[in-house]
Design a protein around this motif. Structure first.
Motif, PDB file in Angstrom:
ATOM      1  N   ARG A 408       0.756  -1.121  -0.053  1.00 50.49           N
ATOM      2  CA  ARG A 408      -0.046   0.055   0.135  1.00 50.49           C
ATOM      3  C   ARG A 408       0.768   1.222  -0.027  1.00 50.49           C
ATOM      4  O   ARG A 408       0.373   2.008  -0.745  1.00 50.49           O
ATOM      5  CB  ARG A 408      -0.832  -0.024   1.067  1.00 50.49           C
ATOM      6  CG  ARG A 408      -1.901  -1.231   1.065  1.00 50.49           C
ATOM      7  CD  ARG A 408      -2.939  -1.113   0.522  1.00 50.49           C
ATOM      8  NE  ARG A 408      -3.850  -1.928   0.280  1.00 50.49           N
ATOM      9  CZ  ARG A 408      -4.663  -2.300  -0.645  1.00 50.49           C
ATOM     10  NH1 ARG A 408      -4.865  -1.836  -1.724  1.00 50.49           N
ATOM     11  NH2 ARG A 408      -5.534  -3.354  -0.355  1.00 50.49           N
TER      12      ARG A 408
ATOM     13  N   GLY B  42      -9.182   0.284  -7.917  1.00 51.82           N
ATOM     14  CA  GLY B  42     -10.382  -0.070  -7.166  1.00 51.82           C
ATOM     15  C   GLY B  42     -11.099  -1.298  -7.428  1.00 51.82           C
ATOM     16  O   GLY B  42     -12.026  -1.625  -6.538  1.00 51.82           O
ATOM     17  N   GLY B  44     -10.178  -4.514  -7.025  1.00 56.98           N
ATOM     18  CA  GLY B  44      -9.773  -5.228  -6.199  1.00 56.98           C
ATOM     19  C   GLY B  44      -8.461  -5.965  -6.223  1.00 56.98           C
ATOM     20  O   GLY B  44      -8.378  -7.170  -5.771  1.00 56.98           O
ATOM     21  N   LYS B  45      -7.644  -5.636  -7.470  1.00 60.77           N
ATOM     22  CA  LYS B  45      -6.470  -6.389  -7.932  1.00 60.77           C
ATOM     23  C   LYS B  45      -5.443  -6.475  -6.629  1.00 60.77           C
ATOM     24  O   LYS B  45      -4.956  -7.610  -6.318  1.00 60.77           O
ATOM     25  CB  LYS B  45      -5.937  -5.543  -8.905  1.00 60.77           C
ATOM     26  CG  LYS B  45      -6.846  -5.522 -10.105  1.00 60.77           C
ATOM     27  CD  LYS B  45      -6.096  -4.748 -11.321  1.00 60.77           C
ATOM     28  CE  LYS B  45      -5.441  -3.334 -10.985  1.00 60.77           C
ATOM     29  NZ  LYS B  45      -6.764  -2.348 -10.806  1.00 60.77           N
ATOM     30  N   THR B  46      -5.017  -5.543  -5.943  1.00 61.04           N
ATOM     31  CA  THR B  46      -4.100  -5.175  -4.924  1.00 61.04           C
ATOM     32  C   THR B  46      -4.436  -6.370  -3.847  1.00 61.04           C
ATOM     33  O   THR B  46      -3.717  -7.097  -3.336  1.00 61.04           O
ATOM     34  CB  THR B  46      -3.730  -3.878  -4.599  1.00 61.04           C
ATOM     35  OG1 THR B  46      -3.074  -3.049  -5.507  1.00 61.04           O
ATOM     36  CG2 THR B  46      -2.608  -3.793  -3.580  1.00 61.04           C
ATOM     37  N   THR B  47      -5.721  -6.085  -3.411  1.00 62.20           N
ATOM     38  CA  THR B  47      -6.486  -7.041  -2.315  1.00 62.20           C
ATOM     39  C   THR B  47      -6.115  -8.535  -2.713  1.00 62.20           C
ATOM     40  O   THR B  47      -5.768  -9.206  -1.816  1.00 62.20           O
ATOM     41  CB  THR B  47      -7.928  -6.479  -2.156  1.00 62.20           C
ATOM     42  OG1 THR B  47      -7.947  -5.091  -1.810  1.00 62.20           O
ATOM     43  CG2 THR B  47      -8.318  -7.370  -1.035  1.00 62.20           C
TER      44      THR B  47
HETATM   45  N1  LIG Z   1      -6.753  -0.682   3.780  1.00 58.80           N
HETATM   46  C1  LIG Z   1      -7.745  -0.259   3.062  1.00 58.80           C
HETATM   47  N2  LIG Z   1      -8.705   0.562   3.685  1.00 58.80           N
HETATM   48  C2  LIG Z   1     -10.017   0.944   3.344  1.00 58.80           C
HETATM   49  N3  LIG Z   1     -10.419   0.480   2.169  1.00 58.80           N
HETATM   50  C3  LIG Z   1      -9.357  -0.079   1.237  1.00 58.80           C
HETATM   51  C4  LIG Z   1      -7.941  -0.316   1.739  1.00 58.80           C
HETATM   52  N4  LIG Z   1      -7.434  -1.262   0.759  1.00 58.80           N
HETATM   53  C5  LIG Z   1      -8.338  -1.202  -0.303  1.00 58.80           C
HETATM   54  N5  LIG Z   1      -9.493  -0.486   0.063  1.00 58.80           N
HETATM   55  C6  LIG Z   1     -10.546  -0.372  -1.061  1.00 58.80           C
HETATM   56  O1  LIG Z   1     -10.654  -1.569  -1.487  1.00 58.80           O
HETATM   57  C7  LIG Z   1     -11.119  -1.534  -2.761  1.00 58.80           C
HETATM   58  C8  LIG Z   1     -10.051  -2.389  -3.529  1.00 58.80           C
HETATM   59  O2  LIG Z   1      -8.897  -1.750  -3.695  1.00 58.80           O
HETATM   60  P1  LIG Z   1      -7.690  -2.306  -4.404  1.00 58.80           P
HETATM   61  O3  LIG Z   1      -7.446  -3.913  -3.858  1.00 58.80           O
HETATM   62  O4  LIG Z   1      -6.524  -1.573  -4.082  1.00 58.80           O
HETATM   63  O5  LIG Z   1      -8.010  -2.243  -5.812  1.00 58.80           O
HETATM   64  P2  LIG Z   1      -6.832  -1.912  -7.040  1.00 58.80           P
HETATM   65  O6  LIG Z   1      -5.408  -2.752  -6.778  1.00 58.80           O
HETATM   66  O7  LIG Z   1      -7.511  -2.593  -8.058  1.00 58.80           O
HETATM   67  O8  LIG Z   1      -6.930  -0.605  -7.534  1.00 58.80           O
HETATM   68  C9  LIG Z   1     -11.057  -0.309  -3.138  1.00 58.80           C
HETATM   69  O9  LIG Z   1     -12.514   0.372  -2.966  1.00 58.80           O
HETATM   70  C10 LIG Z   1     -10.141   0.512  -1.975  1.00 58.80           C
HETATM   71  O10 LIG Z   1     -10.724   1.673  -1.845  1.00 58.80           O
END
Ligand SMILES: Nc1ncnc2c1ncn2[C@@H]1O[C@H](COP(=O)(O)OP(=O)(O)O)[C@@H](O)[C@H]1O
Ligand SMILES: [Mg+2]
Lengths: 411, 226
Positions: A408, B42, B44-47
């Motif tokens: 992050r 947004g 969910g890729k990173t997640t």
């Molecule tokens: N630590 C966090 N706290 C709150 N919301 C989060 C966090 N990490 C991700 N999100 C939310 O989860 C969703 C998916 O995020 P993320 O996996 O980063 O997507 P991507 O990598 O595809 O851009 C987004 O709406 C993001 O705002």
């Protein structure tokens, strides 16, 4: 582990100004501590040694006298001191033993009415005055008494009654059974012991004191000087079992009030002073370390992602803190040593407070810090402790960083 | 199957609301794959990558690594699993700034507890990414492309079961980005190293052999390319 050390050391160079600031904080803390500990040391080494000497490293009194010694009861005396002195002197660790009488008196100039000025009168052999109390070295005017009708006055008492060298003074004491005991004495010299309380004493010959107290051949106490005043306790213990002394109260100076508590009090003072300095310096270290931790969230997260354990994260920051503290501590010890040495030459004026101490605690108004190797080592180690204290919270904070923070965190 | 998400849901509390980042997805990665998670920002890729990489734990559902549910592992044990089985490449390179290229690579080996032939492995990894002559440089003495190559070497050196890369080309210009992708693809084809990465760049998707499409925390497509 090697790599952790490498990283820690290189991290020091990342923000040089901050590292320097942290090191400086530790250096100042350590320097302050070195000076403070030297001062406590100075008090211990000078005051306590002197106090021990005055009080008698080992003291023999009547059991009843020991029970009521606040009142200095002349009636509970040692009627014949010669066998006691002989028994004490026979011990190989005893340098000398002296009979001593202490009693409260009032005094004034012969030409004045009987005054209300109080003083503590001492009667002892001349050798006690010169070898133990070093009164001859503390003379501010005149000379040591040579005759039985001569007296040595503390400066404060002399000023109180307006006496000088050559004046004739009238002292009023009491005999052991409570009758008035006046004495007419010529002032041979004035003594300055460094504080007003101590300077409200006076010293007469053994014979004169015995005559005033009406204790022919005896004294209220016998004081022994031993080879090493710190070993007084052991000597006292041995002497207690001596046949000629077994019916008396035989105790070392540090087993008696007020000295029995002084070691603990000084230890507490040292700990409190050290604790405060370590705490404040630790706060300074905490501040800068916390900034480092926050800045490095990303890379700590990366290392966590690659398998760094939480406790290794803590270790990393502790290594950094200790490295900084090592540098700062060395500088601080050098600075503190210089400070303590200079103050040791000049002296520190403690002010009138010192004069309020009882005469049994001969704290001089001017204090000279004593720098010892022990102080230097303690100062340095406590400098490291400052770093550990200061690094504790930041390190724990760092260990809370999760591996996901690596993903992050954007730089 | 190296790793697998089974009915995985991940939500983040955001004050009163909860953000649903992944809404119950099932996806797995096999050995030798060169797979991309594609989708808008947004989605969910990173997640999803974090969960597959055992950097994070799901709100519900299972994460399987080598067929085992990682929920049973404590943090330190999970760290050791990551250290040995998974390599990571990050969007912003995330090299340790105070360590040289070689030391950054070495760190991964040490953290994995792989001490045998360490020096040779580090050298080989850096030679493999074309940085033979840059081993003693610190990250700030390297270009972005070079830094990402060091990151690849760092992920690669311990021979993990899978290398996970979150938008590895997003911080690079297109030329450097393509070079990095070529390198990854070449390692995949030559050494059968498994790659799972993410992107929102259609150019990058075109290079993958399998594209898993994400949208609003759900999988909306899964296609294999030639
Ligand atoms: N630590 C966090 N706290 C709150 N919301 C989060 C966090 N990490 C991700 N999100 C939310 O989860 C969703 C998916 O995020 P993320 O996996 O980063 O997507 P991507 O990598 O595809 O851009 C987004 O709406 C993001 O705002
Ligand atoms: Mg993302």
């Amino acid at each position: 582990m090697e790599l952790l050390v490498t990283m820690a050391v290189r991290n020091l160079g990342r923000n040089r100004r901050r590292t320097a600031l942290t090191a400086l904080t530790v250096a100042l803390g350590t320097a302050l501590l070195t000076v403070a500990l030297s001062m406590v040391n100075g008090i211990v080494l000078t005051t306590l040694e002197k106090a021990a000497g005055q009080a008698g490293h080992v003291r023999v009194v009547d059991v009843e006298y020991a029970r009521r010694e606040q009142l200095m009861p002349l009636s509970e005396n040692l009627p014949d001191t010669a066998p006691i002195v002989a028994a004490l002197s026979a011990d190989p660790d005893v340098l000398a033993a002296f009979p001593h009488i202490a009693m409260g008196v009032t005094g004034c100039l012969e030409s004045a009415e009987i005054g209300e000025k109080f003083a503590l009168l001492h009667g002892a052999p001349t050798a006690y005055y010169t070898d133990v109390l070093h009164l001859d070295a503390s003379l501010s005017a005149g000379a040591m008494p040579t005759a039985e009708d001569e007296v040595l006055l503390g400066r404060a008492f002399a000023e109180d009654i307006g006496a000088g060298v050559g004046s004739t003074v009238i002292l009023l004491g009491q005999t052991q059974d409570g009758s008035p005991a006046p004495a007419r004495l010529r002032v041979a010299g004035l003594v300055d012991l460094g504080s007003r309380t101590q300077n409200r004493q006076l010293w007469v010959s053994m014979e004169k004191a015995r005559w005033m107290a009406d204790i022919e051949g005896g004294a209220t106490e016998v004081l022994a000087q031993v080879r090493d005043y710190r070993a007084s306790g052991a000597v006292a213990a041995r002497l207690r079992s001596h046949r000629a002394l077994s019916t008396y109260d035989v105790h070392a100076w540090d087993e008696r009030s007020p000295f029995d508590e002084i070691g603990g009090v000084l230890g507490t003072i040292k700990s409190v002073v050290a604790g405060i300095i370590v705490f404040i310096t630790g706060l300074g270290v905490l501040n800068t370390m916390l900034m480092s931790v926050l800045e490095r969230t990303g890379e700590i997260g990366v290392m966590r992602a690659f398998g760094l354990r939480r406790r290794d994260t803590i270790v990393l920051f502790f290594i950094e803190a200790i490295a900084i503290a090592g540098l700062g501590g060395l500088g601080g010890v050098a600075l503190g040593a210089a400070g303590a040495t200079i103050l040791g030459r000049v002296g520190i004026h403690l002010g009138e407070g010192a004069s309020k101490m009882p005469a049994t605690l001969p704290i001089n108004e001017t204090m000279y810090p004593q720098l010892t190797a022990e102080v230097l080592v303690t100062g340095f180690l406590l400098g490291l402790l400052m770093a550990v204290v200061g690094a504790l919270l930041p390190a724990i904070r760092a260990s809370r960083i999760q591996p996901v923070d690596a993903m992050r965190h954007r730089r | 199957m190296i790793c697998q998400l089974v009915g995985v849901k991940k939500t983040y509390p955001m004050g009163e609301l909860t953000v649903v980042a992944l809404n119950g997805i099932d996806v797995g990665v096999d050995e030798g794959e060169f797979t991309v998670f594609a989708g808008p920002s947004g989605s969910g890729k990173t997640t999803a990558l974090n969960l597959i990489g055992c950097l994070d734990r799901p709100t519900s559902g299972q994460v399987l690594l080598d067929g085992r549910d990682v929920a049973t592992l404590g943090d330190d044990a999970l760290g050791q699993v990551r250290a040995r089985r998974i390599g990571f490449i990050f969007q912003s390179f995330n090299l340790i700034p105070v360590l040289t290229a070689a030391e950054n690579v070495e760190l991964a080996l040490r953290l994995a507890g792989l001490d045998k032939g360490r020096k040779e492995k580090v050298e080989q990894a850096l030679v493999d990414v074309g940085l033979k002559d840059f081993m003693g440089r610190r990250p700030n003495q390297l270009s972005g492309g070079q830094q990402q190559r060091v990151a690849i070497a760092r992920a690669l050196v311990k021979k993990p079961a899978i290398i996970i890369a979150d938008e590895p080309t997003a911080n690079l210009d297109s030329q450097n980005g393509e070079a990095i992708l070529d390198l990854m693809r070449q390692m995949n084809e030559r050494d059968r190293i498994t790659f799972l990465f993410s992107t929102h760049d259609p150019m990058v998707m075109a290079r993958a052999r399998r594209v898993v499409r994400l949208k609003d925390g759900a999988i909306v497509g899964d296609e294999r390319l030639a």
